[in-house]
Design a protein around this motif. Sequence first.
Motif, mmCIF file in Angstrom:
data_model
loop_
_atom_site.group_PDB
_atom_site.id
_atom_site.type_symbol
_atom_site.label_atom_id
_atom_site.label_comp_id
_atom_site.label_asym_id
_atom_site.label_seq_id
_atom_site.Cartn_x
_atom_site.Cartn_y
_atom_site.Cartn_z
ATOM 1 N N SER A 1 24.036 -27.691 1.775
ATOM 2 C CA SER A 1 24.955 -27.047 2.157
ATOM 3 C C SER A 1 26.107 -27.597 2.467
ATOM 4 O O SER A 1 26.512 -27.425 1.568
ATOM 5 N N ALA A 2 26.490 -28.567 2.440
ATOM 6 C CA ALA A 2 27.900 -29.221 2.605
ATOM 7 C C ALA A 2 27.758 -30.171 1.955
ATOM 8 O O ALA A 2 28.839 -29.979 1.261
ATOM 9 N N LEU A 3 26.963 -30.563 0.680
ATOM 10 C CA LEU A 3 27.250 -30.955 -0.610
ATOM 11 C C LEU A 3 27.767 -29.326 -1.425
ATOM 12 O O LEU A 3 28.767 -29.622 -1.944
ATOM 13 N N MET A 4 26.820 -28.529 -0.737
ATOM 14 C CA MET A 4 27.466 -27.923 -2.346
ATOM 15 C C MET A 4 28.410 -27.127 -2.140
ATOM 16 O O MET A 4 29.261 -26.462 -2.550
ATOM 17 N N ARG A 5 28.792 -27.109 -0.692
ATOM 18 C CA ARG A 5 29.981 -26.935 -0.381
ATOM 19 C C ARG A 5 31.605 -27.717 -1.323
ATOM 20 O O ARG A 5 32.377 -26.738 -1.550
ATOM 21 N N GLN A 6 31.500 -29.065 -1.397
ATOM 22 C CA GLN A 6 32.163 -29.995 -1.892
ATOM 23 C C GLN A 6 32.396 -29.712 -3.929
ATOM 24 O O GLN A 6 32.835 -29.613 -4.528
ATOM 25 N N VAL A 7 30.725 -28.858 -3.601
ATOM 26 C CA VAL A 7 30.067 -28.648 -5.133
ATOM 27 C C VAL A 7 31.503 -27.192 -5.499
ATOM 28 O O VAL A 7 31.851 -27.468 -6.832
ATOM 29 N N GLY A 8 31.800 -26.379 -4.752
ATOM 30 C CA GLY A 8 31.987 -25.419 -5.566
ATOM 31 C C GLY A 8 33.944 -25.949 -5.297
ATOM 32 O O GLY A 8 34.302 -24.889 -5.558
ATOM 33 N N LYS A 9 33.969 -26.477 -4.210
ATOM 34 C CA LYS A 9 35.670 -26.779 -4.767
ATOM 35 C C LYS A 9 35.520 -27.971 -5.510
ATOM 36 O O LYS A 9 37.259 -28.314 -5.961
ATOM 37 N N GLY A 10 35.081 -28.034 -6.270
ATOM 38 C CA GLY A 10 35.195 -28.835 -7.204
ATOM 39 C C GLY A 10 35.572 -30.619 -6.928
ATOM 40 O O GLY A 10 35.601 -31.221 -8.049
ATOM 41 N N ARG B 1 16.799 -23.285 -12.659
ATOM 42 C CA ARG B 1 16.915 -22.626 -11.181
ATOM 43 C C ARG B 1 18.247 -23.217 -10.239
ATOM 44 O O ARG B 1 18.643 -22.689 -9.851
ATOM 45 N N SER B 2 19.257 -23.393 -11.496
ATOM 46 C CA SER B 2 20.328 -24.436 -10.788
ATOM 47 C C SER B 2 21.157 -23.170 -10.372
ATOM 48 O O SER B 2 22.161 -23.076 -9.831
ATOM 49 N N ALA B 3 21.189 -22.117 -10.808
ATOM 50 C CA ALA B 3 21.369 -20.733 -10.503
ATOM 51 C C ALA B 3 22.132 -20.519 -8.498
ATOM 52 O O ALA B 3 22.977 -20.422 -8.202
ATOM 53 N N PHE B 4 21.355 -20.816 -8.247
ATOM 54 C CA PHE B 4 20.684 -20.989 -7.069
ATOM 55 C C PHE B 4 21.541 -21.920 -6.098
ATOM 56 O O PHE B 4 22.189 -20.767 -4.595
ATOM 57 N N ASP B 5 21.477 -22.983 -6.311
ATOM 58 C CA ASP B 5 22.735 -24.132 -6.353
ATOM 59 C C ASP B 5 24.314 -23.644 -6.388
ATOM 60 O O ASP B 5 24.610 -23.302 -5.531
ATOM 61 N N ARG B 6 24.364 -22.482 -7.534
ATOM 62 C CA ARG B 6 25.710 -21.909 -7.496
ATOM 63 C C ARG B 6 25.936 -20.493 -6.546
ATOM 64 O O ARG B 6 26.805 -20.470 -5.780
ATOM 65 N N ILE B 7 25.285 -20.151 -6.469
ATOM 66 C CA ILE B 7 25.124 -18.725 -5.491
ATOM 67 C C ILE B 7 25.412 -19.930 -4.205
ATOM 68 O O ILE B 7 26.245 -19.243 -3.495
#
Lengths: 566, 252
Positions: free
Chosen positions: A68-77, B120-126
């Motif tokens: 989840s911490a990684l995906m936060r960084q991914v979301g921010k670019g 299933r990368s849509a889950f990653d984006r959520i």
Amino acid sequence: MITVPAKRTYRLAEVSANIIDQCVAQGVPFARDYGGLLDNRSFGGVQVSRTFYARGQTGQQLLLGAYSALMRQVGKGAVQMYDRHEMLDVVVVDGKARGIIARNLITGEIERHGAHAVLLCTGGYGNVFFLSTNAMGSNVTAAWKAHKRGAYFGNPCYTQIHPTCIPVSGTHQSKLTLMSESLRNDGRIWVPKNIEDAKAIREGKKKGSDIAEGDRDYYLERRYPAFGNLVPRDVASRAAKERCDAGFGVNKTGEAVYLDFSAAIERYGKLEANVKKIENPSKEKIIELGRAVVSEKYGNLFDMYENIVGENPYDHAMKIYPAVHYTMGGLWVDYNLQTTVPGLFCLGEANFSDHGANRLGASALMQGLADGYFVIPYTVGDYLADDIRTGPIDTKRPEFDAAEKEQKDRINHFLNNKGTKPVDDFHRRLGKVMWDKCGMARNAQGLQEAITEIRQIREEFYRDVRVPGKNSEFNQELEKAGRVADFLELGELMCMDALNRNESCGGHFREEYAETDGPQQGEAKRDDANYAYVAAWEWTGDAGKANLHKEALVFDEVKLTQRSYK
Amino acid sequence: MGNMKLNLKIWRQAGPNDKGQMKDYPVSNVSEDMSFLEMLDVLNDDIVRKGDDPIAFDHDCREGICGSCSLFINGEAHGPGKGITTCQLHMRRFKDGDTIHVEPWRAQAFPVIKDLATNRSAFDRIQAAGGFVSINTSGNLVDGNAVPIPKDDADKAFDAATCIGCGACVATCPNGSAMLFTAAKVSQLSLLPQGKPERKRRALAMVEQMDKEGFGNCSNTGACEIECPKNISLEHIARLNREYLAATVTKE
């Protein structure tokens, strides 16, 4: 003088307390007591309850927290993720790691990625044994390619064999399932005292429950009264092997021991009856109450066991046997987690650091998270400071051309090879050699044989492997081929390392080097005068011709002694 | 090896743009101790030896925790049995002579990569839209015990946190909705004090991303709860709805 390995471990102890705080802050749902504070429990190798946990899936929850911490960084670019990609090589330019070659696993495209530093966080290589508790995709390829580009490989033979796994059921077996170590908190491990009973059980004429209490050999409690069922993993595993080799195994293959919860069920049942103010509870009532407690603690694990084995572990004692679980060895790194290739760093299980020859429960999570959260953010900055004016790395350089060509050639070899056998065929054979001769117990003769056999399998692999399909598609057989090719070289180095280390220590047990008498008879016998060093192997162009470098282990404040679990 | 014989009907699709079709694969020598994926390994071994293209399917941990395996078996996500993933399904649940249909997850938001493997990368984006607590690894931390968490809340958050993101909920939902997945993530973090400061933003952002990915709406059929390998409860969807409603009403 304090040597680097000791300094690194000291730092790990210092930052480890932050890990729990960090993970709590990330939203990891650790177990809490009724007072709302974090709960602790006991674990293998310790006599106190000091391990933070999240039911039977602490590692999974910590991983999801990191995700989840990684995906936060991914979301921010701030981070760009390349999922379904595999690293195939490190590119070294002017002595520094300057990028990688990767394959897009869906399209097959070979990609060049330039970088000022490369960090490998690619996990352990337990799958060299084919059967292990590792995920099927775990492999050594990234670390092995780094090794071939100049990174030393530290202590490759140090492998942890975990005592509580579900035994092998047949030749179709693809992996082994770990039953959480937490089970050893409440389960008692035993085999029959009489070899006739063991034989009857194997032939299906008797069941574990038919064996009277007095005819059971709780061998860990017998041999190690101070730690009992909570001895460290290597000790518990070897003790199980010892009993099974002696003919006391309790399943069809003779390679299983019992992990029995009946005593815990009764104990918890009595406590629960007191709590519920039930006077003179019947034996049935006690068992009913006790089962409910055990189910709450370990229900998911019991269900998992029943699914795999087809037997209810509340009614029949579980059967377990040791399996490969973790590799303490890995790429050699310095205090900054940098390998011998400048700019190439290695973190977590992929490196060799912190655990020596024997890792204790929960400390893989501790090391992986400490490396990633609290060490590398500071040490990589120190390295990058000198490269502040370097600018983007040019991936059109000849070093990238050469590395890419090498990988493409290898892929083409596999695809055009007119062999007859699938990749797994070779992997299984390699795994069996490793397990039989470089597993829980090793000896010089076996290791020499193993080296010869691995070379034969490797030669045959390149000649006779069949990889269907093409590169430009999702091709799982091609992925496996590359990984097994690297395992076939690593396996030889592991045997060489085990052969070189003429002593027994932790997960490395050489049958020639055991205590012959005294209270520690049969236990591992170290040779501190000659082997108190890290074996760091340098690739010289051919598997089997690696150069040995020694990093001394120096102890000033504490003296090396033998730890007794008796 | 065992002696069960089975007639498999397996979905083959060369790539996302291929039409795909069911193909017959008779298998014999199946042992009841094999897992479903091991049975497919045996079949693939045979296919490779014959020089054909083996069946692609996703898998990794093979012990029900990574969320990779994803087979729709005889019309059920992860096949027969409750609370298990495909890799935990063993052949003893089938009988000699059975016909078994094997398909990939089918949902607009999960395009097929090849055969039984889906993207299933849509889950990653959520998740990236808001499934986190915004803290860094600066070392500037408060003690994990500074805020006591009632055991009940911690336990409920844990139940939600057991989601492995496999997508069985989406595959089984007649609307292809990702509500159970999204609800599990929102629920876990909104039940813990650490996640509360961002709860409004999180619920809005994750639901928005979910809609953008092409997942359908939730119409409370409850199918997701039945097929979820981690037994994640519909209660979490109710909690997500409350979180979302509260966030919408109080939005500035």
